[in-house]
Design an enzyme around this catalytic site. Sequence first.
Site, mmCIF file in Angstrom:
data_model
loop_
_atom_site.group_PDB
_atom_site.id
_atom_site.type_symbol
_atom_site.label_atom_id
_atom_site.label_comp_id
_atom_site.label_asym_id
_atom_site.label_seq_id
_atom_site.Cartn_x
_atom_site.Cartn_y
_atom_site.Cartn_z
ATOM 1 N N LYS A 125 0.842 -1.207 0.000
ATOM 2 C CA LYS A 125 0.000 0.000 0.000
ATOM 3 C C LYS A 125 0.876 1.256 0.000
ATOM 4 O O LYS A 125 2.077 1.174 0.326
ATOM 5 C CB LYS A 125 -0.916 -0.028 1.227
ATOM 6 C CG LYS A 125 -0.176 0.042 2.553
ATOM 7 C CD LYS A 125 -1.078 -0.297 3.734
ATOM 8 C CE LYS A 125 -0.297 -0.252 5.031
ATOM 9 N NZ LYS A 125 -1.055 -0.819 6.159
ATOM 10 N N TYR B 208 13.230 30.785 7.899
ATOM 11 C CA TYR B 208 12.017 31.477 8.352
ATOM 12 C C TYR B 208 11.992 31.558 9.873
ATOM 13 O O TYR B 208 12.245 30.561 10.560
ATOM 14 C CB TYR B 208 10.773 30.726 7.879
ATOM 15 C CG TYR B 208 10.516 30.859 6.398
ATOM 16 C CD1 TYR B 208 10.228 32.097 5.825
ATOM 17 C CD2 TYR B 208 10.534 29.738 5.572
ATOM 18 C CE1 TYR B 208 9.985 32.211 4.463
ATOM 19 C CE2 TYR B 208 10.283 29.840 4.216
ATOM 20 C CZ TYR B 208 10.019 31.083 3.667
ATOM 21 O OH TYR B 208 9.769 31.185 2.330
HETATM 22 C C1 LIG Z 1 -0.273 -1.802 6.822
HETATM 23 C C2 LIG Z 1 -0.843 -3.113 7.174
HETATM 24 C C3 LIG Z 1 -0.018 -4.214 7.440
HETATM 25 C C4 LIG Z 1 1.466 -4.112 7.545
HETATM 26 O O1 LIG Z 1 1.836 -3.522 8.754
HETATM 27 P P1 LIG Z 1 3.378 -3.385 9.138
HETATM 28 O O2 LIG Z 1 3.364 -2.901 10.522
HETATM 29 O O3 LIG Z 1 3.931 -2.367 8.190
HETATM 30 O O4 LIG Z 1 3.973 -4.717 8.933
HETATM 31 C C5 LIG Z 1 -0.605 -5.443 7.645
HETATM 32 N N1 LIG Z 1 -1.943 -5.592 7.598
HETATM 33 C C6 LIG Z 1 -2.762 -4.539 7.367
HETATM 34 C C7 LIG Z 1 -4.220 -4.767 7.344
HETATM 35 C C8 LIG Z 1 -2.257 -3.274 7.171
HETATM 36 O O5 LIG Z 1 -3.079 -2.241 6.948
#
Ligand SMILES: *Cc1c(COP(=O)(O)O)cnc(C)c1O
Length: 370
Positions: A35, A265
């Site tokens: 993702k 800034y």
């Molecule tokens: C993002 C996610 C993961 C992975 O989590 P990590 O902590 O990056 O290993 C696994 N399952 C779901 C449903 C997620 O949204």
Amino acid sequence: MSDPRAYVEVDLTAIASNIAHFKSDTDAEILAVVKADAYGHGLVEVSRTALASGATWLGTALLEEALLLRDAGITAPVLAWLTPPGEDFDMALQRNIDLSISSLALLDEVLAAGARTGIKPRIHIEVDTGMTRGGFLEEWDPFLLRLREVKNDLHVVGYWTHFARADEPDSDFTEQQLILFNVLLNALQSEGVFPEIVHAANSAGAIAHPRSHKQMIRLGIAMYGLSPDISTMGSSEKLGLRPAMSIKAKLVNVKRVPALSRVGYGGTGVTDTDTQLGIVCMGYSDGLPRRADSTAGVSYNGDLARLIGRVSMDQCVVDLGADSTARAGDYVTVIGEDGFSADDWASAAGTINYEITTRIATRLPRIYHR
Ligand SMILES: *Cc1c(COP(=O)(O)O)cnc(C)c1O
């Protein structure tokens, strides 16, 4: 083509090695979580590498991310777990995307898509065992009743949950989540529904809770070589992981300034000696956190140069020191083995490594090492 003013290097061999590290330690299948553009590392390249390195599944949050994998010609099983009502579920079924079902409303939409397309939806039933976010909670009993009527119209591939506190080794919360997870699975099986793949573990679960592996682990941050939480679980190095992302950016300019010069800034940065400042061609619009303090910065030939003053939109300023040989046009390492890590940037900005890598803007080219 000219040199990029800043770029992301992704070491695909590190991703392969991180997957191998888990593979040697579990009988479960590995779902590579890709993702958010593979946590900023590049969706398609990372997915191909993961599949070539032992992962058998890909997981995305959004349907649009899953469809990009199909557009790239990837045929491995793909699960998209975050699909609000109103998505194009016909398309999802036509492109052979597995969908997560976490509400009755979603179930009805997916069933309707199945009826329209004549394709039996492949679903993974999500239950809320303590995260109190996604998954069935108060709709569970009505869902089981509904499933009785429609189970022949569905292919129940998976059954899953998500851990809230798997990165806290001293907490028994994950064990409690697993107990409820098993209870709800029994209820499902009593309805004559037997999911093929039961899955629960994220990276922290995969590392710290071997009993949570079930038939598949969902590897995210650890696949990218980062620790789920350095304070509770230790560094990448301690976990035997290799960070895959590094970032280089060019110096726009190097200038000599006297002690007590105010930088940026608000004039919040102040030089403490006569020094040279490097103007780095990367800022918060590229994903560097604006609120990072001077515990982060860049490195030049292995010498650390700390941030001074606020990060600007497209640039930031670092203190190179009076003796630095850095020149305008040279590259500095913003994230990398010879300098600051994603964890250093995270602690400098009061956030977590996940947020650092996922927010590196797509306007920075990704360069892949195979
Ligand atoms: C993002 C996610 C993961 C992975 O989590 P990590 O902590 O990056 O290993 C696994 N399952 C779901 C449903 C997620 O949204």
